[in-house]
Design a protein around this motif. Structure first.
Motif, PDB file in Angstrom:
ATOM      1  N   ASN A   5       0.845  -1.178   0.000  1.00 39.47           N
ATOM      2  CA  ASN A   5       0.000   0.000   0.000  1.00 39.47           C
ATOM      3  C   ASN A   5       0.889   1.239   0.000  1.00 39.47           C
ATOM      4  OD1 ASN A   5      -1.870   2.008   0.339  1.00 39.47           O
ATOM      5  ND2 ASN A   5      -2.740   1.205   2.237  1.00 39.47           N
ATOM      6  N   LYS A   6       0.996   1.909  -1.137  1.00 40.91           N
ATOM      7  CA  LYS A   6       1.896   3.055  -1.237  1.00 40.91           C
ATOM      8  C   LYS A   6       1.309   4.326  -0.632  1.00 40.91           C
ATOM      9  CE  LYS A   6       0.495   4.247  -5.954  1.00 40.91           C
ATOM     10  NZ  LYS A   6       0.992   4.460  -7.307  1.00 40.91           N
ATOM     11  N   TYR A   7       0.059   4.292  -0.228  1.00 37.98           N
ATOM     12  CA  TYR A   7      -0.571   5.471   0.361  1.00 37.98           C
ATOM     13  C   TYR A   7      -0.613   5.433   1.880  1.00 37.98           C
ATOM     14  CZ  TYR A   7      -1.984   6.236  -4.418  1.00 37.98           C
ATOM     15  OH  TYR A   7      -1.974   6.422  -5.761  1.00 37.98           O
ATOM     16  N   LYS A   8      -0.074   4.370   2.481  1.00 31.86           N
ATOM     17  CA  LYS A   8      -0.040   4.272   3.939  1.00 31.86           C
ATOM     18  C   LYS A   8       0.983   5.258   4.477  1.00 31.86           C
ATOM     19  CE  LYS A   8       0.359   1.170   7.763  1.00 31.86           C
ATOM     20  NZ  LYS A   8       0.382  -0.184   8.227  1.00 31.86           N
ATOM     21  N   ILE A   9       0.599   5.983   5.524  1.00 31.03           N
ATOM     22  CA  ILE A   9       1.473   7.005   6.089  1.00 31.03           C
ATOM     23  C   ILE A   9       1.622   6.731   7.585  1.00 31.03           C
ATOM     24  CG2 ILE A   9      -0.436   8.610   6.458  1.00 31.03           C
ATOM     25  CD1 ILE A   9       1.464  10.895   5.755  1.00 31.03           C
ATOM     26  N   ALA A  10       2.805   6.987   8.103  1.00 33.15           N
ATOM     27  CA  ALA A  10       3.065   6.764   9.527  1.00 33.15           C
ATOM     28  C   ALA A  10       2.250   7.736  10.371  1.00 33.15           C
ATOM     29  CB  ALA A  10       4.544   6.947   9.819  1.00 33.15           C
ATOM     30  N   LEU A  11       1.943   7.340  11.575  1.00 36.27           N
ATOM     31  CA  LEU A  11       1.128   8.161  12.469  1.00 36.27           C
ATOM     32  C   LEU A  11       1.780   9.520  12.722  1.00 36.27           C
ATOM     33  CD1 LEU A  11      -1.340   8.464  14.288  1.00 36.27           C
ATOM     34  CD2 LEU A  11      -0.003   7.418  16.115  1.00 36.27           C
ATOM     35  N   GLU A  12       3.095   9.538  12.968  1.00 31.95           N
ATOM     36  CA  GLU A  12       3.799  10.791  13.233  1.00 31.95           C
ATOM     37  C   GLU A  12       3.736  11.721  12.027  1.00 31.95           C
ATOM     38  OE1 GLU A  12       5.373   7.775  13.547  1.00 31.95           O
ATOM     39  OE2 GLU A  12       5.146   7.554  15.713  1.00 31.95           O
ATOM     40  N   ASP A  13       3.908  11.171  10.836  1.00 31.76           N
ATOM     41  CA  ASP A  13       3.829  11.968   9.618  1.00 31.76           C
ATOM     42  C   ASP A  13       2.422  12.505   9.396  1.00 31.76           C
ATOM     43  OD1 ASP A  13       6.498  11.501   9.105  1.00 31.76           O
ATOM     44  OD2 ASP A  13       6.083   9.770   7.826  1.00 31.76           O
ATOM     45  N   ASN A  14       1.433  11.700   9.717  1.00 31.35           N
ATOM     46  CA  ASN A  14       0.046  12.105   9.562  1.00 31.35           C
ATOM     47  C   ASN A  14      -0.293  13.256  10.508  1.00 31.35           C
ATOM     48  OD1 ASN A  14      -2.589  12.167   8.770  1.00 31.35           O
ATOM     49  ND2 ASN A  14      -3.097  10.131   9.458  1.00 31.35           N
ATOM     50  N   ILE A  15       0.156  13.187  11.748  1.00 27.19           N
ATOM     51  CA  ILE A  15      -0.083  14.260  12.718  1.00 27.19           C
ATOM     52  C   ILE A  15       0.626  15.534  12.284  1.00 27.19           C
ATOM     53  CG2 ILE A  15       0.368  14.993  15.092  1.00 27.19           C
ATOM     54  CD1 ILE A  15      -0.105  12.050  15.908  1.00 27.19           C
ATOM     55  N   TRP A  44       1.499  16.439   9.227  1.00 24.61           N
ATOM     56  CA  TRP A  44       0.829  16.978   8.051  1.00 24.61           C
ATOM     57  C   TRP A  44      -0.488  17.660   8.426  1.00 24.61           C
ATOM     58  CZ3 TRP A  44      -3.773  16.465   5.481  1.00 24.61           C
ATOM     59  CH2 TRP A  44      -3.833  17.045   4.224  1.00 24.61           C
ATOM     60  N   SER A  45      -1.230  17.077   9.354  1.00 27.12           N
ATOM     61  CA  SER A  45      -2.511  17.651   9.770  1.00 27.12           C
ATOM     62  C   SER A  45      -2.325  18.999  10.453  1.00 27.12           C
ATOM     63  CB  SER A  45      -3.241  16.707  10.718  1.00 27.12           C
ATOM     64  OG  SER A  45      -3.521  15.496  10.074  1.00 27.12           O
ATOM     65  N   LYS A  46      -1.341  19.095  11.346  1.00 27.01           N
ATOM     66  CA  LYS A  46      -1.079  20.368  12.020  1.00 27.01           C
ATOM     67  C   LYS A  46      -0.626  21.427  11.026  1.00 27.01           C
ATOM     68  CE  LYS A  46       0.065  18.511  16.560  1.00 27.01           C
ATOM     69  NZ  LYS A  46       1.115  18.337  17.569  1.00 27.01           N
ATOM     70  N   ARG A  47       0.227  21.046  10.117  1.00 23.60           N
ATOM     71  CA  ARG A  47       0.715  21.989   9.107  1.00 23.60           C
ATOM     72  C   ARG A  47      -0.428  22.428   8.190  1.00 23.60           C
ATOM     73  NH1 ARG A  47       4.903  25.271   7.108  1.00 23.60           N
ATOM     74  NH2 ARG A  47       4.237  25.662   4.998  1.00 23.60           N
ATOM     75  N   ASN A  48      -1.281  21.513   7.823  1.00 25.14           N
ATOM     76  CA  ASN A  48      -2.380  21.800   6.913  1.00 25.14           C
ATOM     77  C   ASN A  48      -3.389  22.756   7.536  1.00 25.14           C
ATOM     78  OD1 ASN A  48      -3.776  21.545   4.481  1.00 25.14           O
ATOM     79  ND2 ASN A  48      -5.074  19.936   5.316  1.00 25.14           N
TER      80      ASN A  48
END
Length: 40
Positions: free
Chosen positions: A3-13, A15-19
């Motif tokens: 699954n090339k779209y799976k993202i690590a939890l730390e990266d997801n957090i 990205w969400s804060k930055r977004n």
């Protein structure tokens, strides 16, 4: 198949804060409110 779209939890957090900051900044500019990115 990997699954090339799976993202690590730390990266997801991160990205969400930055977004959310980026969205607030862009909406302030759209409404002609003078703020800098660091103030956001």
């Amino acid at each position: 198949m990997e699954n090339k779209y799976k993202i690590a939890l730390e990266d997801n957090i991160f990205w969400s804060k930055r977004n959310i900051v980026d969205t607030i900044f862009k909406n302030a500019k759209l409404e002609s409110i003078n703020v800098t990115f660091s103030q956001t």
